[in-house]
Design an enzyme around this catalytic site. Structure first.
Site, PDB file in Angstrom:
ATOM      1  N   TYR A  72      12.648  34.872 -81.614  1.00 51.20           N
ATOM      2  CA  TYR A  72      13.487  33.715 -81.970  1.00 51.20           C
ATOM      3  C   TYR A  72      14.670  33.572 -81.008  1.00 51.20           C
ATOM      4  CZ  TYR A  72      15.999  30.354 -84.833  1.00 51.20           C
ATOM      5  OH  TYR A  72      16.637  29.229 -85.282  1.00 51.20           O
ATOM      6  N   PHE A 124      15.650   4.329 -69.246  1.00 50.21           N
ATOM      7  CA  PHE A 124      14.371   4.451 -69.921  1.00 50.21           C
ATOM      8  C   PHE A 124      14.576   4.186 -71.419  1.00 50.21           C
ATOM      9  CE2 PHE A 124      10.838   6.640 -71.986  1.00 50.21           C
ATOM     10  CZ  PHE A 124       9.812   5.913 -71.419  1.00 50.21           C
ATOM     11  N   ASP A 125      13.511   3.711 -72.075  1.00 57.44           N
ATOM     12  CA  ASP A 125      13.588   3.262 -73.476  1.00 57.44           C
ATOM     13  C   ASP A 125      14.217   4.284 -74.430  1.00 57.44           C
ATOM     14  OD1 ASP A 125      11.500   2.463 -71.887  1.00 57.44           O
ATOM     15  OD2 ASP A 125      10.049   2.270 -73.497  1.00 57.44           O
ATOM     16  N   ASP A 215      18.651  11.236 -65.126  1.00 59.07           N
ATOM     17  CA  ASP A 215      17.451  11.349 -65.968  1.00 59.07           C
ATOM     18  C   ASP A 215      16.316  11.690 -65.008  1.00 59.07           C
ATOM     19  OD1 ASP A 215      15.115  10.945 -67.352  1.00 59.07           O
ATOM     20  OD2 ASP A 215      15.713   9.074 -68.301  1.00 59.07           O
ATOM     21  N   ALA A 217      13.008  13.030 -65.088  1.00 61.78           N
ATOM     22  CA  ALA A 217      11.598  13.293 -65.430  1.00 61.78           C
ATOM     23  C   ALA A 217      10.732  13.444 -64.178  1.00 61.78           C
ATOM     24  CB  ALA A 217      11.069  12.157 -66.302  1.00 61.78           C
ATOM     25  N   LYS A 258       6.443  15.470 -67.192  1.00 56.09           N
ATOM     26  CA  LYS A 258       6.031  14.791 -65.958  1.00 56.09           C
ATOM     27  C   LYS A 258       6.018  15.815 -64.806  1.00 56.09           C
ATOM     28  CE  LYS A 258       7.464  11.183 -68.607  1.00 56.09           C
ATOM     29  NZ  LYS A 258       7.959  11.351 -69.986  1.00 56.09           N
ATOM     30  N   HIS A 452       5.568  -2.305 -78.831  1.00 54.73           N
ATOM     31  CA  HIS A 452       4.276  -2.167 -78.143  1.00 54.73           C
ATOM     32  C   HIS A 452       3.435  -1.015 -78.682  1.00 54.73           C
ATOM     33  CE1 HIS A 452       7.308   0.131 -76.048  1.00 54.73           C
ATOM     34  NE2 HIS A 452       6.418   0.797 -75.375  1.00 54.73           N
TER      35      HIS A 452
HETATM   36  N1  F0G Z   1      13.037   9.519 -69.297  1.00 51.65           N
HETATM   37  C1  F0G Z   1      12.066   8.927 -68.549  1.00 51.65           C
HETATM   38  C2  F0G Z   1      12.407   8.381 -67.202  1.00 51.65           C
HETATM   39  C3  F0G Z   1      10.751   8.833 -69.048  1.00 51.65           C
HETATM   40  O1  F0G Z   1       9.813   8.242 -68.312  1.00 51.65           O
HETATM   41  C4  F0G Z   1      10.459   9.369 -70.336  1.00 51.65           C
HETATM   42  C5  F0G Z   1       9.107   9.261 -70.897  1.00 51.65           C
HETATM   43  C6  F0G Z   1      11.514   9.965 -71.057  1.00 51.65           C
HETATM   44  C7  F0G Z   1      12.774  10.030 -70.505  1.00 51.65           C
HETATM   45  C8  F0G Z   1      11.278  10.519 -72.434  1.00 51.65           C
HETATM   46  O2  F0G Z   1      10.599  11.725 -72.376  1.00 51.65           O
HETATM   47  O3  F0G Z   1       8.413  11.313 -73.518  1.00 51.65           O
HETATM   48  O4  F0G Z   1       9.238  13.626 -73.033  1.00 51.65           O
HETATM   49  O5  F0G Z   1      10.305  12.279 -74.775  1.00 51.65           O
HETATM   50  N2  F0G Z   1       8.208   8.520 -70.435  1.00 51.65           N
HETATM   51  C9  F0G Z   1       6.824   8.412 -70.878  1.00 51.65           C
HETATM   52  C10 F0G Z   1       6.120   7.322 -70.123  1.00 51.65           C
HETATM   53  C11 F0G Z   1       6.647   8.328 -72.346  1.00 51.65           C
HETATM   54  O6  F0G Z   1       4.968   6.998 -70.494  1.00 51.65           O
HETATM   55  O7  F0G Z   1       6.660   6.819 -69.137  1.00 51.65           O
HETATM   56  P1  F0G Z   1       9.588  12.257 -73.495  1.00 51.65           P
END
Ligand code: F0G
Length: 461
Positions: A72, A124-125, A215, A217, A258, A452
């Protein structure tokens, strides 16, 4: 190495995929209300809905997983992962999270403020959603060349528009709470950000006391583009480039799904000790103890290895060139894609592909449906459905500038033969493009802001 242009790996384990008939796929589409997210993965032939969490792991990653220490607190796996993260990011403090959006959540809790602006190239969303819930206003300040789906070449379409940012600082400095640079910029085609732009944005932030966050990824793909496109970096190692990128930032978040080459995991990394302690606190409540934060020991082992493999130049060269191969072949067929090709996928311009379908009849979604129907290939709409909004006062539809279908390429998963399936199918759809009509949105689902994922459509006859 003249002839050695093939993949820098060979395949040891295979996963069968199912071939289906067009009639079967039409049934699947009907059942899914023409929403690709609602189709079962086993009914997909080539899955390009995302590059997230879909990588094939290496033999070294799988064997590292057997070393997973599931204690843990203070497990060996955390320290191995921490060392690998520090090596790539050059930052001292590492808080794991279960995936990227959890790191976004922590970041929003720390940096996003009510009624203030979070400026970025294109958020990002998941950060956008987290910020909006807190009453913070996310602003996209990507350069003009990157805002539209177009074929004009610019090496770094993910850059922030410095002069616009300066103007905002001049008028509204007291309303700016954070600046977030997304590398590569996912929403406009996986387009990279230059080191020069990262440096200049960081200097502007420092001079005005605005925290600067990356950010990250797709940090390695961004570093690869810097190496091959930005003068002065051609002889610099990928990890020296990533470390320089992060040297300009206070904090970084990462969806490890990613460029971490793993199926699950996220990171919150910082050089600010106070921020780290705040992150620990939020992680303990929402994710797990500081040294696992929602990841199992074995997953941290896989990430420790994956980050090193993901920043290897030979791997990156294969990776980015495979995506480019798809883009080049689609262009040969005359298909309008965002250029130059991005790092993780090809984005097809929905407005140009189906000029007869207006945006309120979802041209990119129509393309997604056609591609699945014809070839069992699953892509994703990034356009009127994903980013369309309603005017809060009049209820009128507001559609985004970018109207695309994203074809994401999973890492180390598909061969160019699979990509040829996409090219041939999309080529035929393009030849017959005049025969297609649009779609009607008939169900928005419970998640209105990210509709979506759940929406339902009908074909207009
Ligand atoms: N930031 C970026 C730039 C991303 O592309 C994503 C996820 C996230 C944060 C969130 O990360 O999915 O690990 O929680 N992108 C995916 C996509 C879902 O299809 O582009 P996560």
């Amino acid at each position: 190495m003249k002839y050695m242009t093939a993949e820098p790996f060979r395949i040891k384990v295979v996963e069968p995929i199912k071939k289906t008939t067009k009639q079967y796929r039409q049934e699947c589409l009907k059942k899914a209300q023409y929403n690709a997210f609602r189709i079962r993965a086993e009914d997909v032939y080539v899955d390009c809905i995302t590059d997230s969490g879909t990588s094939a792991m290496s033999q070294d990653q799988w064997s590292a997983m057997f070393q997973g220490d599931e204690s843990y607190a203070g497990c060996k796996s955390f320290y191995r992962m921490e060392k690998s993260v520090q090596d790539v990011f050059g930052m001292p403090y590492v808080q794991p999270t279960h995936q990227g959006r959890a790191a976004d959540y922590i970041m929003a809790q720390i940096y996003a403020k009510k009624d203030m602006y979070a400026i970025g190239n294109m958020h990002f969303d998941t950060f956008r959603g987290n910020a909006e819930v807190m009453g913070c206003i996310p602003l996209d300040y990507c350069i003009e060349e990157g805002q539209k789906a177009n074929q004009d070449y610019h090496p770094f379409k993910g850059n922030i528009d410095i002069s616009r940012m300066q103007k905002l600082i001049d008028t509204d400095l007291d309303k700016l709470c954070v600046c977030i640079m997304t590398v590569t910029c996912n929403n406009n085609g996986g387009q990279p950000v230059s080191m020069k732009n990262i440096r200049e944005v960081s200097e502007l932030c420092k001079a005005n006391n605005i925290p600067f966050v990356v950010d990250s990824a797709r940090l390695a793909e961004n570093a690869y583009f810097i190496k091959i496109r930005e003068p002065g970096y051609e002889n610099v190692d990928i990890k020296d480039i990533t470390r320089e990128m992060f040297s300009y930032a206070e904090t970084a978040t990462m969806s490890s799904k990613k460029d971490g080459l793993v199926n699950m995991g996220g990171l919150f990394v910082t050089r600010n000790e106070d921020v780290y302690h705040q992150a620990n606190q939020i992680a303990i409540v929402h994710e797990g103890f500081i040294t696992y934060g929602g990841m199992s020991g074995r997953d941290m082992e896989a990430l420790a290895v994956g980050l090193q493999e993901g920043t290897d130049f030979e791997y990156l060269s294969y990776r980015v060139n495979q995506v480019k191969y798809l883009g080049d072949r689609l262009k040969e067929k005359g298909i309008p894609i965002i250029e130059p090709a991005g790092g993780h996928g090809i984005y097809v311009d929905g407005k140009k592909f189906f000029p007869q379908i207006p945006q309120h009849e979802y041209p990119s979604q129509r393309m997604v449906v056609a591609l699945y129907e014809e070839a069992g290939v699953r892509a994703v709409e990034i356009g009127a459905c994903a980013f369309g909004k309603k005017d809060p006062v009049t209820g009128a539809d507001i559609f985004p500038e970018l109207e695309t279908m994203r074809i994401c390429i999973s890492r180390r998963v598909y061969t160019n033969n699979h990509l040829d399936v996409i090219v041939e199918a999309l080529g035929d759809i393009y030849k017959n493009r005049a025969s297609y009509k649009g779609m009607r949105l008939v169900y928005e689902g419970p998640i209105v802001s990210l509709r979506h994922f759940t929406a339902g459509f009908e074909l207009i006859k």
